[in-house]
Enzyme design. Structure first.
Site, PDB file in Angstrom:
ATOM      1  N   GLU A 108       0.835  -1.199   0.000  1.00  0.00           N
ATOM      2  CA  GLU A 108       0.000   0.000   0.000  1.00  0.00           C
ATOM      3  C   GLU A 108       0.871   1.250   0.000  1.00  0.00           C
ATOM      4  O   GLU A 108       1.966   1.253   0.546  1.00  0.00           O
ATOM      5  CB  GLU A 108      -0.891   0.038   1.259  1.00  0.00           C
ATOM      6  CG  GLU A 108      -2.074  -0.900   1.208  1.00  0.00           C
ATOM      7  CD  GLU A 108      -3.046  -0.651   2.373  1.00  0.00           C
ATOM      8  OE1 GLU A 108      -2.952   0.398   3.036  1.00  0.00           O
ATOM      9  OE2 GLU A 108      -3.886  -1.524   2.595  1.00  0.00           O
ATOM     10  N   HIS A 116      -4.688   6.652   0.497  1.00  0.00           N
ATOM     11  CA  HIS A 116      -3.887   5.432   0.461  1.00  0.00           C
ATOM     12  C   HIS A 116      -4.396   4.519  -0.641  1.00  0.00           C
ATOM     13  O   HIS A 116      -5.488   4.719  -1.169  1.00  0.00           O
ATOM     14  CB  HIS A 116      -3.826   4.739   1.829  1.00  0.00           C
ATOM     15  CG  HIS A 116      -5.075   4.037   2.253  1.00  0.00           C
ATOM     16  ND1 HIS A 116      -6.151   4.692   2.791  1.00  0.00           N
ATOM     17  CD2 HIS A 116      -5.418   2.730   2.220  1.00  0.00           C
ATOM     18  CE1 HIS A 116      -7.100   3.812   3.084  1.00  0.00           C
ATOM     19  NE2 HIS A 116      -6.679   2.600   2.743  1.00  0.00           N
ATOM     20  N   HIS A 176      -5.217   0.715  -2.431  1.00  0.00           N
ATOM     21  CA  HIS A 176      -5.656  -0.658  -2.195  1.00  0.00           C
ATOM     22  C   HIS A 176      -5.197  -1.516  -3.375  1.00  0.00           C
ATOM     23  O   HIS A 176      -5.800  -1.474  -4.447  1.00  0.00           O
ATOM     24  CB  HIS A 176      -7.186  -0.726  -2.073  1.00  0.00           C
ATOM     25  CG  HIS A 176      -7.703  -0.392  -0.718  1.00  0.00           C
ATOM     26  ND1 HIS A 176      -9.026  -0.444  -0.379  1.00  0.00           N
ATOM     27  CD2 HIS A 176      -7.044  -0.021   0.410  1.00  0.00           C
ATOM     28  CE1 HIS A 176      -9.179  -0.118   0.905  1.00  0.00           C
ATOM     29  NE2 HIS A 176      -7.992   0.160   1.395  1.00  0.00           N
ATOM     30  N   ASP A 192      -9.490   1.329   8.128  1.00  0.00           N
ATOM     31  CA  ASP A 192      -9.581   2.610   7.422  1.00  0.00           C
ATOM     32  C   ASP A 192     -10.619   3.509   8.093  1.00  0.00           C
ATOM     33  O   ASP A 192     -10.372   4.691   8.329  1.00  0.00           O
ATOM     34  CB  ASP A 192      -9.982   2.398   5.966  1.00  0.00           C
ATOM     35  CG  ASP A 192      -8.891   1.712   5.151  1.00  0.00           C
ATOM     36  OD1 ASP A 192      -7.726   1.723   5.585  1.00  0.00           O
ATOM     37  OD2 ASP A 192      -9.213   1.177   4.085  1.00  0.00           O
TER      38      ASP A 192
HETATM   39 ZN    ZN Z   1      -7.447   0.806   3.197  1.00  0.00          ZN
END
Ligand code: ZN
Length: 122
Positions: free
Chosen positions: A23, A69, A71, A82
């Site tokens: 990530e 962020h 995925h 999250d």
């Molecule tokens: Zn996430």
């Protein structure tokens, strides 16, 4: 209504590609609801969501409005972790999904509700 500069979103997608299959995470800087920059914190592991969580509990400056962020799964739905991170602070949270084309993103408010985010600029 939130806007993001096209070159900023492009930078996020490139960084997410570079981090794949891990990530990528960063904070978002905005002025008048226009996201124009991502902020990386030196010395943190960008692929670690708990690092992002920690960064959030200690805001660095007030132009930081939220987080972004990636995925690697391609599913841009927030996980339980999250949602916990979103609720701490920050008004806008972007999740980008593999394969990280310009349209592969979703935006959420701090409660995890999907919010519109439009791209501006060339
Ligand atoms: Zn996430």
């Amino acid at each position: 209504m939130w806007l993001i500069k096209k070159d900023t979103l492009q930078m996020i997608m490139e960084a997410s590609k570079d981090s794949y299959p891990r990530e990528f995470g960063a904070l978002l800087r905005a002025e008048d609801n226009v996201i124009y920059e991502i902020a990386l914190v030196p010395g943190t592991i960008q692929s670690d969501r708990y690092t992002l969580f920690y960064m959030y509990s200690k805001p660095i400056d007030f132009s930081l409005v939220g987080s972004v962020h990636s995925h690697p799964s391609g599913i841009t739905k927030p996980s339980d972790e999250d949602l916990r991170m979103f609720s701490l602070t920050g008004k806008i949270h972007i999740i980008v999904g593999y394969p990280y084309n310009l349209k592969d993103y979703s935006a959420y408010d701090r409660s995890g509700n999907k919010v519109p985010l439009e791209i501006i600029g060339d």
